[in-house]
Design a protein around this motif. Structure first.
Motif, mmCIF file in Angstrom:
data_model
loop_
_atom_site.group_PDB
_atom_site.id
_atom_site.type_symbol
_atom_site.label_atom_id
_atom_site.label_comp_id
_atom_site.label_asym_id
_atom_site.label_seq_id
_atom_site.Cartn_x
_atom_site.Cartn_y
_atom_site.Cartn_z
ATOM 1 N N PHE A 116 -49.197 4.802 35.143
ATOM 2 C CA PHE A 116 -48.391 3.586 35.082
ATOM 3 C C PHE A 116 -48.458 2.839 33.757
ATOM 4 O O PHE A 116 -47.756 1.840 33.581
ATOM 5 C CB PHE A 116 -48.792 2.630 36.214
ATOM 6 C CG PHE A 116 -48.447 3.147 37.580
ATOM 7 C CD1 PHE A 116 -47.147 3.083 38.056
ATOM 8 C CD2 PHE A 116 -49.410 3.740 38.380
ATOM 9 C CE1 PHE A 116 -46.820 3.567 39.303
ATOM 10 C CE2 PHE A 116 -49.096 4.243 39.634
ATOM 11 C CZ PHE A 116 -47.789 4.161 40.104
ATOM 12 N N LYS A 117 -49.275 3.276 32.802
ATOM 13 C CA LYS A 117 -49.442 2.510 31.569
ATOM 14 C C LYS A 117 -48.156 2.398 30.763
ATOM 15 O O LYS A 117 -47.992 1.467 29.970
ATOM 16 C CB LYS A 117 -50.565 3.106 30.709
ATOM 17 C CG LYS A 117 -50.241 4.471 30.104
ATOM 18 C CD LYS A 117 -51.406 4.951 29.250
ATOM 19 C CE LYS A 117 -51.078 6.287 28.581
ATOM 20 N NZ LYS A 117 -52.225 6.762 27.777
ATOM 21 N N GLY A 118 -47.235 3.337 30.964
ATOM 22 C CA GLY A 118 -45.964 3.272 30.256
ATOM 23 C C GLY A 118 -45.114 2.078 30.653
ATOM 24 O O GLY A 118 -44.191 1.692 29.930
ATOM 25 N N GLU A 119 -45.426 1.471 31.800
ATOM 26 C CA GLU A 119 -44.667 0.313 32.267
ATOM 27 C C GLU A 119 -45.249 -1.004 31.759
ATOM 28 O O GLU A 119 -44.680 -2.061 32.003
ATOM 29 C CB GLU A 119 -44.636 0.291 33.799
ATOM 30 C CG GLU A 119 -43.995 1.531 34.406
ATOM 31 C CD GLU A 119 -43.927 1.462 35.917
ATOM 32 O OE1 GLU A 119 -44.139 0.356 36.467
ATOM 33 O OE2 GLU A 119 -43.668 2.488 36.546
ATOM 34 N N TRP A 120 -46.399 -0.927 31.072
ATOM 35 C CA TRP A 120 -47.051 -2.133 30.569
ATOM 36 C C TRP A 120 -46.997 -2.148 29.054
ATOM 37 O O TRP A 120 -46.718 -1.137 28.411
ATOM 38 C CB TRP A 120 -48.517 -2.191 31.011
ATOM 39 C CG TRP A 120 -48.748 -1.946 32.467
ATOM 40 C CD1 TRP A 120 -48.003 -2.418 33.513
ATOM 41 C CD2 TRP A 120 -49.789 -1.163 33.062
ATOM 42 N NE1 TRP A 120 -48.516 -1.998 34.702
ATOM 43 C CE2 TRP A 120 -49.613 -1.216 34.469
ATOM 44 C CE3 TRP A 120 -50.865 -0.430 32.567
ATOM 45 C CZ2 TRP A 120 -50.455 -0.562 35.355
ATOM 46 C CZ3 TRP A 120 -51.710 0.220 33.439
ATOM 47 C CH2 TRP A 120 -51.505 0.147 34.822
ATOM 48 N N GLU A 270 -37.423 -5.581 24.399
ATOM 49 C CA GLU A 270 -38.629 -4.859 24.837
ATOM 50 C C GLU A 270 -39.902 -5.586 24.404
ATOM 51 O O GLU A 270 -40.964 -5.384 24.991
ATOM 52 C CB GLU A 270 -38.636 -3.434 24.263
ATOM 53 C CG GLU A 270 -37.594 -2.498 24.845
ATOM 54 C CD GLU A 270 -36.196 -2.728 24.298
ATOM 55 O OE1 GLU A 270 -35.226 -2.214 24.885
ATOM 56 O OE2 GLU A 270 -36.072 -3.437 23.260
ATOM 57 N N LYS A 276 -40.522 -6.672 34.602
ATOM 58 C CA LYS A 276 -40.102 -5.292 34.402
ATOM 59 C C LYS A 276 -38.621 -5.095 34.704
ATOM 60 O O LYS A 276 -37.894 -4.466 33.936
ATOM 61 C CB LYS A 276 -40.949 -4.369 35.290
ATOM 62 C CG LYS A 276 -40.573 -2.905 35.173
ATOM 63 C CD LYS A 276 -41.392 -2.072 36.134
ATOM 64 C CE LYS A 276 -40.909 -0.628 36.134
ATOM 65 N NZ LYS A 276 -41.628 0.185 37.129
ATOM 66 N N LYS A 277 -38.147 -5.666 35.824
ATOM 67 C CA LYS A 277 -36.753 -5.483 36.201
ATOM 68 C C LYS A 277 -35.814 -6.081 35.163
ATOM 69 O O LYS A 277 -34.789 -5.478 34.808
ATOM 70 C CB LYS A 277 -36.479 -6.123 37.565
ATOM 71 C CG LYS A 277 -35.051 -5.892 38.073
ATOM 72 C CD LYS A 277 -34.839 -6.534 39.435
ATOM 73 C CE LYS A 277 -33.446 -6.211 39.961
ATOM 74 N NZ LYS A 277 -32.384 -6.622 39.032
ATOM 75 N N LYS A 279 -36.442 -6.500 31.993
ATOM 76 C CA LYS A 279 -36.469 -5.655 30.797
ATOM 77 C C LYS A 279 -35.553 -4.449 30.966
ATOM 78 O O LYS A 279 -34.859 -4.038 30.038
ATOM 79 C CB LYS A 279 -37.900 -5.192 30.496
ATOM 80 C CG LYS A 279 -38.737 -6.227 29.768
ATOM 81 C CD LYS A 279 -39.995 -5.605 29.207
ATOM 82 C CE LYS A 279 -40.785 -6.624 28.398
ATOM 83 N NZ LYS A 279 -41.971 -6.046 27.759
ATOM 84 N N ILE A 280 -35.568 -3.869 32.171
ATOM 85 C CA ILE A 280 -34.713 -2.716 32.442
ATOM 86 C C ILE A 280 -33.241 -3.137 32.392
ATOM 87 O O ILE A 280 -32.400 -2.459 31.793
ATOM 88 C CB ILE A 280 -35.051 -2.092 33.811
ATOM 89 C CG1 ILE A 280 -36.468 -1.491 33.771
ATOM 90 C CG2 ILE A 280 -34.028 -1.035 34.203
ATOM 91 C CD1 ILE A 280 -36.956 -1.002 35.118
ATOM 92 N N LYS A 283 -32.213 -3.758 28.740
ATOM 93 C CA LYS A 283 -32.644 -2.745 27.781
ATOM 94 C C LYS A 283 -31.627 -2.606 26.645
ATOM 95 O O LYS A 283 -30.427 -2.504 26.878
ATOM 96 C CB LYS A 283 -32.824 -1.398 28.484
ATOM 97 C CG LYS A 283 -33.408 -0.318 27.578
ATOM 98 C CD LYS A 283 -33.642 0.966 28.351
ATOM 99 C CE LYS A 283 -34.265 2.029 27.452
ATOM 100 N NZ LYS A 283 -34.492 3.303 28.175
#
Length: 418
Positions: A116-120, A270, A276-277, A279-280, A283
Motif C-alpha cells: 500500500f505504500k504507493g498510495e501514500w 499530486e 486519496k479520492k 487526488k484520483i 489527477k
C-alpha cells in the motif's frame, strides 16, 4: 551376528581429516559422521521405515556435537517406535516453521506496507515504517499474527503513550490496518485492535500554532526580513506568509512550476495534501497560486542563486534535494518564536483569519486559495481558474496589508462589521 561398532570419541571426531573421497566414521545405531572431501563434517543417521532404508541429516559438526548427535539419534528411534517416519516428520515441522515465520506480525506488516505504500506520500510511508520498526516489531514482531491478543497490543501502545499519545493513536490505527489485512489474507481470525476502543486517552485536537492578531504579526514579519541565516532559508521565511500553502508544498517547489512574468505558481495536485479520492479525481490538475508583486520580487532574488537547479529551496547538504522539513521551524525557533507561537504551517491560519476577520474577503475565495475542497451550489468542485481575478486581487491585498503591518502602519481592529 551383526558386527559390533566401537563408539566414537570426541577427540576422534575432532581429529578427522578430509581425504580424496568422502568417508564415514560410524558411532553405532545408524549414526555416523560423514567426512566430506571438501572438509565438512556432517552427522547422518540411517534407519529403516516401512521396509525402506532411509537417511536423515542431523546437522554439522562442530555446531552439533557428538553428544547432540547421539541425542538426536535417540529421538529418531522414539519416532520410529511410534510408527512415525522421522524424515517426513522433519519436513512437516520445517514447513510449519516456514509458515509461522511468514505469518509473524512483522512479516505481515512489511507485506502490507509494501503493498500500500504507493498510495501514500514517500515521507508518510517512510515515517510509518520507522514507527513500526522502533515501537512495535521489537515487542510483537516475531509473534504469529493470529496469536497476538488485545492486551499484548495495548502494552506496546502504552509504551509509546508514555512518550507521545498522538503517536500511540496513530500506531493503533496502523496496527489495526495490518490485522485487517491479515484477516483478509487468511492469516488471522480477527483484529484485536478493535477491542482497544477507549483503552487510550483521547487526543485533544490542537490547531497549528499561529499569530492571528495583527499587532503580533508585525514584529514577526520584521524578524523574518532581518533573519541572519542562509539566504535560501530567509527567502522561504519571507515567502511563506505570502502564498497560503503548506510547508511541504513550499519546500518542494520547483522552478519549472513558476511563471514569474505571469506571476503564477502551478503546483501539481499530486503534491497537495488531499484525500486519496480527490487526488484520483483531480489527477493531472494543478493548483494555481497567484503571486503578489512582493512574492515575485523574492523569487527573482532567489533565482539568481538556485535558478539553475531543480528545487527553488535547494537543500544545504545536497542541492539535488529540497531543504529539510525542519528548516523553517528551526529558523523560527532561532529567532525566538516558540512552537506555541508560530510554526511553518501556522502562516496559513494567520492568513485565513486576518483575510476573513480584518480584510473581509469572501470565505470561498480564501478556502479555494488554501486548496481546500470548495464546491459550487450544484456540488461540483471548482476548477483551478475559478474566481482567479478575485483571488489575484486578494493575494495582492494580503501582501500589501502585510507590508503596512511591517512598516508600522495603523492596524485595522480585529472585528467584523455588521
Amino acid at each position: 551376528m551383526p558386527k559390533r561398532i566401537q563408539p566414537l570419541a570426541d577427540l576422534q571426531v575432532k581429529a578427522a581429516k578430509p581425504r580424496a573421497k568422502d568417508y564415514k566414521l560410524a558411532d553405532g545405531g545408524g549414526l555416523y559422521l560423514l567426512v566430506a572431501a571438501s572438509g565438512g563434517k556432517l552427522w547422518r543417521c540411517d534407519y529403516r521405515c516401512n521396509g525402506k532404508r532411509k537417511t536423515m541429516a542431523l546437522g554439522a559438526y562442530p555446531a552439533v556435537s557428538l553428544s547432540d548427535a547421539r541425542q538426536r539419534r535417540e529421538e529418531v528411534k522414539k519416532l520410529l517406535a511410534k510408527g512415525i517416519d522421522p524424515g517426513e516428520e522433519k519436513k512437516v515441522q520445517k514447513a510449519a516453521q516456514a509458515e509461522a515465520t511468514a505469518n509473524t506480525f512483522e512479516a505481515v506488516a512489511r507485506e502490507w506496507h509494501e503493498r500500500f505504500k504507493g498510495e501514500w506520500s514517500e515521507n508518510h510511508a517512510g515515517r510509518l515504517l520507522r514507527r513500526l520498526e522502533l515501537d512495535v516489531f521489537p515487542y510483537i514482531g516475531a509473534r504469529p499474527i493470529g496469536e497476538v491478543k488485545a492486551p499484548e497490543l495495548l502494552a506496546v501502545l502504552r509504551r509509546v503513550e508514555a512518550r507521545t499519545l498522538e503517536t500511540a493513536h496513530r500506531l493503533k490505527i496502523a496496527c489495526g490496518q495490518v490485522f485487517r489485512y491479515a484477516v483478509a489474507t487468511g492469516r488471522a481470525e480477527r483484529d484485536p485492535a478493535a477491542d482497544l476502543k477507549g483503552a487510550l486517552p483521547p487526543v485533544k485536537n490542537k490547531h497549528y500554532s499561529s499569530l492571528t492578531d495583527p499587532k503580533a504579526v508585525a514584529p514577526l514579519l520584521r524578524a523574518l526580513d532581518s533573519y541572519q541565516g542562509s539566504f535560501i532559508t530567509k527567502c522561504a521565511l519571507r515567502l511563506a506568509p505570502l502564498v497560503l500553502i503548506r510547508p511541504g508544498e513550499l519546500r518542494h517547489a520547483e522552478w519549472a512550476e513558476f511563471d514569474l512574468d505571469a506571476a503564477e505558481w502551478n503546483i501539481p495536485v499530486e503534491r497537495l495534501k488531499l484525500k486519496k479520492k480527490e487526488k484520483i479525481d483531480r489527477k493531472g490538475e494543478k493548483h494555481l497560486v497567484p503571486l503578489s508583486r512582493q512574492a515575485v520580487e523574492i523569487l527573482r532574488e532567489l533565482h539568481t542563486l538556485t535558478g539553475s537547479r531543480r528545487y527553488v529551496f535547494a537543500g544545504h547538504r545536497s542541492p539535488l534535494r529540497p531543504m529539510s522539513e525542519n528548516t523553517v521551524n528551526s529558523a523560527l525557533r532561532l529567532m525566538g518564536f516558540s512552537k506555541d507561537e508560530i510554526t511553518g504551517h501556522g502562516f496559513r491560519a494567520m492568513a485565513r483569519t486576518i483575510l476573513d476577520e480584518v480584510l473581509h474577503v469572501r470565505p470561498d475565495y480564501i478556502e479555494h486559495q488554501l486548496a481546500h475542497a470548495v464546491r459550487d451550489p450544484l456540488g461540483r468542485a471548482y476548477n483551478r481558474t475559478t474566481h482567479l481575478s478575485e483571488r489575484k486581487k486578494m493575494m495582492q491585498l494580503w501582501a500589501d496589508y502585510l507590508n503596512e503591518l511591517k512598516s508600522g502602519a495603523k492596524v485595522i481592529p480585529m472585528r467584523r462589521e455588521g
